[in-house]
Design a protein around this motif. Structure first.
Motif, PDB file in Angstrom:
ATOM      1  N   MET A 158       0.834  -1.187   0.000  1.00 42.88           N
ATOM      2  CA  MET A 158       0.000   0.000   0.000  1.00 42.88           C
ATOM      3  C   MET A 158       0.882   1.256   0.000  1.00 42.88           C
ATOM      4  N   GLU A 159       0.427   2.247  -0.675  1.00 41.06           N
ATOM      5  CA  GLU A 159       1.259   3.427  -0.867  1.00 41.06           C
ATOM      6  C   GLU A 159       0.608   4.647  -0.230  1.00 41.06           C
ATOM      7  N   HIS A 160       1.414   5.376   0.489  1.00 41.58           N
ATOM      8  CA  HIS A 160       0.908   6.627   1.042  1.00 41.58           C
ATOM      9  C   HIS A 160       0.943   7.709  -0.029  1.00 41.58           C
ATOM     10  N   LEU A 161      -0.096   8.482  -0.036  1.00 43.30           N
ATOM     11  CA  LEU A 161      -0.232   9.479  -1.064  1.00 43.30           C
ATOM     12  C   LEU A 161      -0.678  10.805  -0.437  1.00 43.30           C
ATOM     13  N   CYS A 162       0.088  11.824  -0.670  1.00 43.96           N
ATOM     14  CA  CYS A 162      -0.338  13.134  -0.173  1.00 43.96           C
ATOM     15  C   CYS A 162      -1.338  13.747  -1.148  1.00 43.96           C
ATOM     16  N   PRO A 163      -2.522  14.046  -0.679  1.00 46.19           N
ATOM     17  CA  PRO A 163      -3.540  14.586  -1.582  1.00 46.19           C
ATOM     18  C   PRO A 163      -3.134  15.932  -2.192  1.00 46.19           C
ATOM     19  N   LEU A 164      -2.355  16.702  -1.450  1.00 43.33           N
ATOM     20  CA  LEU A 164      -1.960  18.005  -1.981  1.00 43.33           C
ATOM     21  C   LEU A 164      -0.909  17.876  -3.079  1.00 43.33           C
ATOM     22  N   CYS A 165       0.081  17.030  -2.824  1.00 34.98           N
ATOM     23  CA  CYS A 165       1.133  16.841  -3.815  1.00 34.98           C
ATOM     24  C   CYS A 165       0.561  16.267  -5.107  1.00 34.98           C
ATOM     25  N   ASN A 166      -0.532  15.564  -4.977  1.00 33.78           N
ATOM     26  CA  ASN A 166      -1.094  14.889  -6.131  1.00 33.78           C
ATOM     27  C   ASN A 166      -2.328  15.587  -6.699  1.00 33.78           C
ATOM     28  N   CYS A 185       2.648  14.547   5.270  1.00 28.97           N
ATOM     29  CA  CYS A 185       3.388  15.373   4.325  1.00 28.97           C
ATOM     30  C   CYS A 185       3.261  16.806   4.823  1.00 28.97           C
ATOM     31  N   GLN A 186       4.390  17.419   5.081  1.00 27.18           N
ATOM     32  CA  GLN A 186       4.331  18.759   5.635  1.00 27.18           C
ATOM     33  C   GLN A 186       4.478  19.802   4.538  1.00 27.18           C
ATOM     34  N   HIS A 187       3.518  20.675   4.494  1.00 27.77           N
ATOM     35  CA  HIS A 187       3.517  21.721   3.480  1.00 27.77           C
ATOM     36  C   HIS A 187       3.670  23.084   4.121  1.00 27.77           C
ATOM     37  N   ILE A 188       4.289  23.962   3.375  1.00 25.25           N
ATOM     38  CA  ILE A 188       4.379  25.351   3.812  1.00 25.25           C
ATOM     39  C   ILE A 188       3.326  26.165   3.080  1.00 25.25           C
ATOM     40  N   PHE A 189       2.566  26.897   3.846  1.00 22.65           N
ATOM     41  CA  PHE A 189       1.608  27.826   3.266  1.00 22.65           C
ATOM     42  C   PHE A 189       2.071  29.236   3.595  1.00 22.65           C
ATOM     43  N   THR A 190       2.007  30.097   2.601  1.00 21.38           N
ATOM     44  CA  THR A 190       2.371  31.488   2.861  1.00 21.38           C
ATOM     45  C   THR A 190       1.208  32.401   2.500  1.00 21.38           C
ATOM     46  N   CYS A 191       1.164  33.512   3.185  1.00 21.18           N
ATOM     47  CA  CYS A 191       0.137  34.505   2.935  1.00 21.18           C
ATOM     48  C   CYS A 191       0.686  35.549   1.968  1.00 21.18           C
ATOM     49  N   PRO A 192       0.041  35.726   0.840  1.00 20.86           N
ATOM     50  CA  PRO A 192       0.539  36.685  -0.145  1.00 20.86           C
ATOM     51  C   PRO A 192       0.392  38.132   0.323  1.00 20.86           C
ATOM     52  N   THR A 193      -0.429  38.347   1.314  1.00 19.88           N
ATOM     53  CA  THR A 193      -0.668  39.711   1.784  1.00 19.88           C
ATOM     54  C   THR A 193       0.351  40.155   2.835  1.00 19.88           C
ATOM     55  N   CYS A 194       0.572  39.320   3.847  1.00 17.93           N
ATOM     56  CA  CYS A 194       1.433  39.765   4.945  1.00 17.93           C
ATOM     57  C   CYS A 194       2.653  38.867   5.137  1.00 17.93           C
ATOM     58  N   ASN A 195       2.841  37.895   4.224  1.00 20.18           N
ATOM     59  CA  ASN A 195       4.009  37.013   4.283  1.00 20.18           C
ATOM     60  C   ASN A 195       4.080  36.134   5.517  1.00 20.18           C
ATOM     61  N   ASN A 196       2.987  36.013   6.212  1.00 18.35           N
ATOM     62  CA  ASN A 196       2.906  35.059   7.302  1.00 18.35           C
ATOM     63  C   ASN A 196       3.085  33.665   6.697  1.00 18.35           C
ATOM     64  N   ASP A 197       3.786  32.799   7.380  1.00 22.93           N
ATOM     65  CA  ASP A 197       3.800  31.439   6.859  1.00 22.93           C
ATOM     66  C   ASP A 197       3.551  30.395   7.934  1.00 22.93           C
ATOM     67  N   ASP A 198       3.065  29.293   7.479  1.00 25.11           N
ATOM     68  CA  ASP A 198       2.559  28.246   8.347  1.00 25.11           C
ATOM     69  C   ASP A 198       2.996  26.897   7.818  1.00 25.11           C
ATOM     70  N   ILE A 199       3.304  26.005   8.730  1.00 24.65           N
ATOM     71  CA  ILE A 199       3.598  24.636   8.327  1.00 24.65           C
ATOM     72  C   ILE A 199       2.389  23.786   8.684  1.00 24.65           C
ATOM     73  N   VAL A 200       1.896  23.075   7.709  1.00 24.03           N
ATOM     74  CA  VAL A 200       0.676  22.293   7.914  1.00 24.03           C
ATOM     75  C   VAL A 200       0.968  20.823   7.694  1.00 24.03           C
ATOM     76  N   ASN A 201       0.561  20.006   8.643  1.00 20.73           N
ATOM     77  CA  ASN A 201       0.707  18.564   8.484  1.00 20.73           C
ATOM     78  C   ASN A 201      -0.465  18.018   7.689  1.00 20.73           C
ATOM     79  N   ILE A 202      -0.166  17.529   6.523  1.00 16.06           N
ATOM     80  CA  ILE A 202      -1.206  16.948   5.686  1.00 16.06           C
ATOM     81  C   ILE A 202      -1.161  15.430   5.863  1.00 16.06           C
ATOM     82  N   THR A 203      -2.262  14.868   6.250  1.00  9.57           N
ATOM     83  CA  THR A 203      -2.324  13.421   6.421  1.00  9.57           C
ATOM     84  C   THR A 203      -2.446  12.741   5.062  1.00  9.57           C
ATOM     85  N   LYS A 204      -1.527  11.831   4.825  1.00 11.50           N
ATOM     86  CA  LYS A 204      -1.573  11.118   3.560  1.00 11.50           C
ATOM     87  C   LYS A 204      -2.682  10.085   3.571  1.00 11.50           C
ATOM     88  N   THR A 205      -3.177   9.796   2.397  1.00  9.94           N
ATOM     89  CA  THR A 205      -4.216   8.787   2.271  1.00  9.94           C
ATOM     90  C   THR A 205      -3.629   7.563   1.590  1.00  9.94           C
TER      91      THR A 205
END
Ligand SMILES: [Zn+2]
Ligand SMILES: [Zn+2]
Length: 80
Positions: free
Chosen positions: A1-9, A58-78
């Motif tokens: 079985m393969e883990h798949l990040c929904p965002l990457c895919n 799968c950890q993704h970085i999200f950035t805010c285009p307005t204020c450059n705030n950034d966040d690391i989000v843990n995405i659960t793979k399926t």
């Protein structure tokens, strides 16, 4: 079985909004990829990731285009 990040895919339209200004944040991709391009961000406190991330997260970085705030989000793979 393969883990798949929904965002990457492109399987999931995960949306995150900036905690500071409410703007919809943009997915900058995986943390480790981000790293390679922006090594100054190593001071960020996520250097532990160099040893690898959990297999089902799968950890993704999200950035805010307005204020450059950034966040690391843990995405659960399926499972494929
Ligand atoms: Zn991913
Ligand atoms: Zn913002």
């Amino acid at each position: 079985m393969e883990h798949l990040c929904p965002l990457c895919n492109g399987l999931n339209n995960y949306q995150r909004y900036c905690s500071k200004c409410g703007t919809k944040m943009e997915d900058e991709g995986r943390v480790q990829d981000y790293y390679d391009n922006y090594s100054p961000y190593l001071s960020y406190g996520i250097t532990d990731l160099a040893d690898g991330e959990p297999p089902d997260i799968c950890q993704h970085i999200f950035t805010c285009p307005t204020c450059n705030n950034d966040d690391i989000v843990n995405i659960t793979k399926t499972f494929k």
